[in-house]
Design an enzyme around this catalytic site. Sequence first.
Site, PDB file in Angstrom:
ATOM      1  N   ASN A  11       0.867  -1.175   0.000  1.00 52.28           N
ATOM      2  CA  ASN A  11       0.000   0.000   0.000  1.00 52.28           C
ATOM      3  C   ASN A  11       0.907   1.229   0.000  1.00 52.28           C
ATOM      4  OD1 ASN A  11      -1.811   2.034   0.512  1.00 52.28           O
ATOM      5  ND2 ASN A  11      -2.435   1.289   2.550  1.00 52.28           N
ATOM      6  N   TRP A  12       1.047   1.842  -1.177  1.00 53.50           N
ATOM      7  CA  TRP A  12       1.997   2.950  -1.311  1.00 53.50           C
ATOM      8  C   TRP A  12       1.482   4.239  -0.673  1.00 53.50           C
ATOM      9  CZ3 TRP A  12       3.880   2.558  -7.149  1.00 53.50           C
ATOM     10  CH2 TRP A  12       4.580   1.357  -7.320  1.00 53.50           C
ATOM     11  N   LYS A  13       0.206   4.239  -0.301  1.00 49.16           N
ATOM     12  CA  LYS A  13      -0.391   5.450   0.302  1.00 49.16           C
ATOM     13  C   LYS A  13      -0.101   6.669  -0.581  1.00 49.16           C
ATOM     14  CE  LYS A  13      -0.330   3.122   4.702  1.00 49.16           C
ATOM     15  NZ  LYS A  13      -0.289   3.188   6.155  1.00 49.16           N
ATOM     16  N   HIS A  97      -9.799   0.906   4.708  1.00 47.11           N
ATOM     17  CA  HIS A  97      -8.536   1.182   5.409  1.00 47.11           C
ATOM     18  C   HIS A  97      -8.794   2.164   6.545  1.00 47.11           C
ATOM     19  CE1 HIS A  97      -4.485   2.418   6.323  1.00 47.11           C
ATOM     20  NE2 HIS A  97      -4.064   1.338   5.685  1.00 47.11           N
ATOM     21  N   GLU A  99      -7.157   4.545   7.713  1.00 46.82           N
ATOM     22  CA  GLU A  99      -6.864   5.962   7.417  1.00 46.82           C
ATOM     23  C   GLU A  99      -8.024   6.606   6.662  1.00 46.82           C
ATOM     24  OE1 GLU A  99      -3.052   5.388   5.554  1.00 46.82           O
ATOM     25  OE2 GLU A  99      -2.123   4.944   7.481  1.00 46.82           O
ATOM     26  N   GLU A 169      -5.712  -5.264  10.401  1.00 46.20           N
ATOM     27  CA  GLU A 169      -4.713  -4.224  10.669  1.00 46.20           C
ATOM     28  C   GLU A 169      -5.089  -3.468  11.944  1.00 46.20           C
ATOM     29  OE1 GLU A 169      -2.544  -2.853   6.888  1.00 46.20           O
ATOM     30  OE2 GLU A 169      -4.362  -1.683   7.035  1.00 46.20           O
ATOM     31  N   GLY A 175       1.922   2.103  10.864  1.00 50.01           N
ATOM     32  CA  GLY A 175       2.853   3.223  10.751  1.00 50.01           C
ATOM     33  C   GLY A 175       3.530   3.611  12.051  1.00 50.01           C
ATOM     34  N   SER A 215       2.968  -2.133  10.494  1.00 53.56           N
ATOM     35  CA  SER A 215       4.405  -2.151  10.785  1.00 53.56           C
ATOM     36  C   SER A 215       5.079  -3.455  10.384  1.00 53.56           C
ATOM     37  CB  SER A 215       4.660  -1.828  12.260  1.00 53.56           C
ATOM     38  OG  SER A 215       4.230  -0.509  12.539  1.00 53.56           O
ATOM     39  N   GLY A 236       2.699  -1.174   4.330  1.00 53.87           N
ATOM     40  CA  GLY A 236       2.746   0.252   4.004  1.00 53.87           C
ATOM     41  C   GLY A 236       4.171   0.708   3.791  1.00 53.87           C
ATOM     42  N   GLY A 237       4.775   1.301   4.832  1.00 55.57           N
ATOM     43  CA  GLY A 237       6.106   1.909   4.730  1.00 55.57           C
ATOM     44  C   GLY A 237       7.145   1.045   4.030  1.00 55.57           C
TER      45      GLY A 237
HETATM   46  P1  PGA Z   1       2.530   0.233   7.707  1.00 61.72           P
HETATM   47  O1  PGA Z   1       1.083   0.433   7.025  1.00 61.72           O
HETATM   48  O2  PGA Z   1       3.088  -1.055   7.131  1.00 61.72           O
HETATM   49  O3  PGA Z   1       3.316   1.426   7.294  1.00 61.72           O
HETATM   50  O4  PGA Z   1       2.298   0.133   9.162  1.00 61.72           O
HETATM   51  C1  PGA Z   1       0.229  -0.659   6.814  1.00 61.72           C
HETATM   52  C2  PGA Z   1      -1.063  -0.199   6.199  1.00 61.72           C
HETATM   53  O5  PGA Z   1      -1.535   0.894   6.529  1.00 61.72           O
HETATM   54  O6  PGA Z   1      -1.658  -0.913   5.368  1.00 61.72           O
END
Ligand code: PGA
Length: 257
Positions: A11-13, A97, A99, A169, A175, A215, A236-237
Amino acid sequence: MRERLPLVMGNWKMNPVSASDALALATGVRDATRALAGVEVGVAPPYVWVPAVCDFLRGSHVAVGAQDLHEREDGAYTGGVSAAMLRGLVRYAIVGHSEVRRERGDTDARVNAKLKRALAAGILPLLCVGEPLEVRSAGDAAAFVRAQVRAAFADVSASDAARVVIAYEPIWAIGTGVPATGPAARETVAAVRAELLDRYDRELAQTARVLYGGSVTADTIDEFARQSGIDGALVGGASLRAADFARIAELVAEARR
Ligand code: PGA
């Protein structure tokens, strides 16, 4: 019974900032994961890079996902991107998600509507569920996540439900650099499957793909990949570095051997 092929989805956000960087990352992911077997790999770029990344990866082993979609078919929804626009481009669309739930106010009802729009367009929904820290601390994580699953699958037939991938999640792990523990994730994923069993049947509960996210790095994935019932990760990251992302996918594949 259908085998659960693990999935590692990046997930490149809201990254990267340019088309050339997006294509460079897609190239890196494609090349670094080319030799992997027993795991599906995907990337979810921001909408604006989706067509270019899709064109670039078409015919490769890397699937493309959208990070969201609009719950309405069409109309006056500024900034919206519909399922019909994404149809034929992406294989997956992330819905629910945390977010998006937090920043754009997605409710369980809206997540349900998005999930159904994706399914109707032939796009596989990647449904995210997960509890905030206070719910986990109160010991209510399983019930919270089960309620999210129940709401997301409202009025979804068993044959459609079989096309949904779920990502557990925990919000407090996203994050933050502080992942859940393997056993806690396994337990909550078991609660997700228990809800599918209640709502559908044993076959669906056993064959649905359920990922862990929050994470995940090359150093933390093993703990999750080795838990029964966890079929990969939403990353994500660490998905912004092709080598790290590929290593995560490799460890997921290894854990299944
Ligand atoms: P993260 O994000 O790996 O940076 O914690 C995961 C996500 O939001 O899908």
